[in-house]
Scaffold this active site. Structure first.
Site, PDB file in Angstrom:
ATOM      1  N   HIS A  38       0.823  -1.215   0.000  1.00 54.12           N
ATOM      2  CA  HIS A  38       0.000   0.000   0.000  1.00 54.12           C
ATOM      3  C   HIS A  38       0.858   1.265   0.000  1.00 54.12           C
ATOM      4  O   HIS A  38       1.992   1.266   0.489  1.00 54.12           O
ATOM      5  CB  HIS A  38      -0.949   0.007   1.201  1.00 54.12           C
ATOM      6  CG  HIS A  38      -0.247   0.088   2.534  1.00 54.12           C
ATOM      7  ND1 HIS A  38       0.251   1.269   3.046  1.00 54.12           N
ATOM      8  CD2 HIS A  38       0.041  -0.866   3.443  1.00 54.12           C
ATOM      9  CE1 HIS A  38       0.808   1.042   4.214  1.00 54.12           C
ATOM     10  NE2 HIS A  38       0.706  -0.247   4.480  1.00 54.12           N
ATOM     11  N   GLU A  82      -1.590  -6.328   7.885  1.00 53.85           N
ATOM     12  CA  GLU A  82      -0.267  -6.010   8.399  1.00 53.85           C
ATOM     13  C   GLU A  82      -0.022  -6.807   9.680  1.00 53.85           C
ATOM     14  O   GLU A  82      -0.961  -7.303  10.319  1.00 53.85           O
ATOM     15  CB  GLU A  82      -0.189  -4.494   8.679  1.00 53.85           C
ATOM     16  CG  GLU A  82       1.131  -3.983   9.230  1.00 53.85           C
ATOM     17  CD  GLU A  82       2.337  -4.362   8.392  1.00 53.85           C
ATOM     18  OE1 GLU A  82       2.725  -5.557   8.425  1.00 53.85           O
ATOM     19  OE2 GLU A  82       2.906  -3.491   7.716  1.00 53.85           O
TER      20      GLU A  82
END
Length: 254
Positions: A11, A89
């Site tokens: 990202h 994450e």
């Protein structure tokens, strides 16, 4: 001869990346610069003529919005997208929300590097009195996770342990069917996939820095193994600077 191609993208910069804070499972959105990074990543894929059949991402908006931005740039917003917490994450536990440079000044750069980049050392767990505990642990997107699945902190080893079953059971079969796969995810979940693909040692994965918003291309053989190292779509200077910026994140400000 490559049988398949796989594209990964981390990202773009998030609002908490910008503030140099540990994000983990906190749902930070893209910063304006991160949105531009994602746009440039999409344009690089468009210029290189990439087409995809299926996409995978996490349940965190910084990865989802990066994927949306890329799909918009390549005019393939209609593609099917599979979202899973297994590509989230790494959970930074009690460090979530802390400024990385301040944490380095307090605990020492070596300790912060161990927490950020070691393979099997988790950060301190997120306790119920943590300011973001309810924000994360009680979020309804995780309502179906068992108590064992919902982490209070994770090492990279833990992150890989929950990401790899999804890779093996859901993504690899799509690749082997000849589907062109795009994965938009996070620094640590992607490092887990890269470690598995390239057979990297624990020491090597500790030093691996994946830049934000730059497409990473793998050419794979029929067994889904790389036939050459990862390639970045972008000019060399952009890639070098991005990787240096990622490596500098856990250092105390002079």
């Amino acid at each position: 001869m490559a049988a398949y191609k796989l594209v990964l993208i981390r990202h773009g910069e998030s609002a908490w990346n910008l503030e140099n804070r540990f994000s983990g499972w906190y749902d930070a959105d893209l910063s304006p610069a991160g949105h531009e990074e994602a746009k440039r990543g999409g344009q690089a894929l468009r210029d290189a003529g990439y087409e995809f059949d299926i996409c995978f991402t996490s349940v965190q908006k910084r990865a989802i919005r990066t994927l949306w931005t890329v799909l918009d740039a390549i005019d393939q917003m209609w593609l099917p997208v599979v979202r899973t917490w297994r590509l989230n994450e790494r959970h930074y536990g009690g460090l979530t929300g802390l400024n990385k440079a301040e944490t380095a000044a307090k605990h020492g750069e070596a300790q912060v590097k161990i927490w950020r980049r070691s393979y099997d050392v988790p950060p301190p767990p997120m306790e119920p009195d943590h300011p973001f505990y309810s924000n994360i642990s009680k979020d309804r997107r995780y309502a179906d996770l068992t108590e064992d699945q919902l982490p209070s902190c994770e090492s990279l080893k833990d992150t890989i342990a929950r990401a790899l079953p999804f890779w093996n059971e859901e993504i690899v079969p799509q690749i082997k069917e000849g589907k062109r796969v795009l994965i938009a995810a996070h620094g640590n979940s992607l490092r887990g996939i890269v470690k598995h693909l390239e057979g990297l040692s624990e020491e090597a994965i500790m030093e691996l820095n994946l830049p934000t918003g730059i497409p990473i291309v793998y050419e794979l053989d029929k067994n889904s193994k790389p036939i050459k190292p990862m390639q970045f779509l972008g000019d060399e200077e952009t890639v070098r600077k991005a990787m240096e910026a990622v490596a500098a994140q856990g250092k105390a400000k002079k």
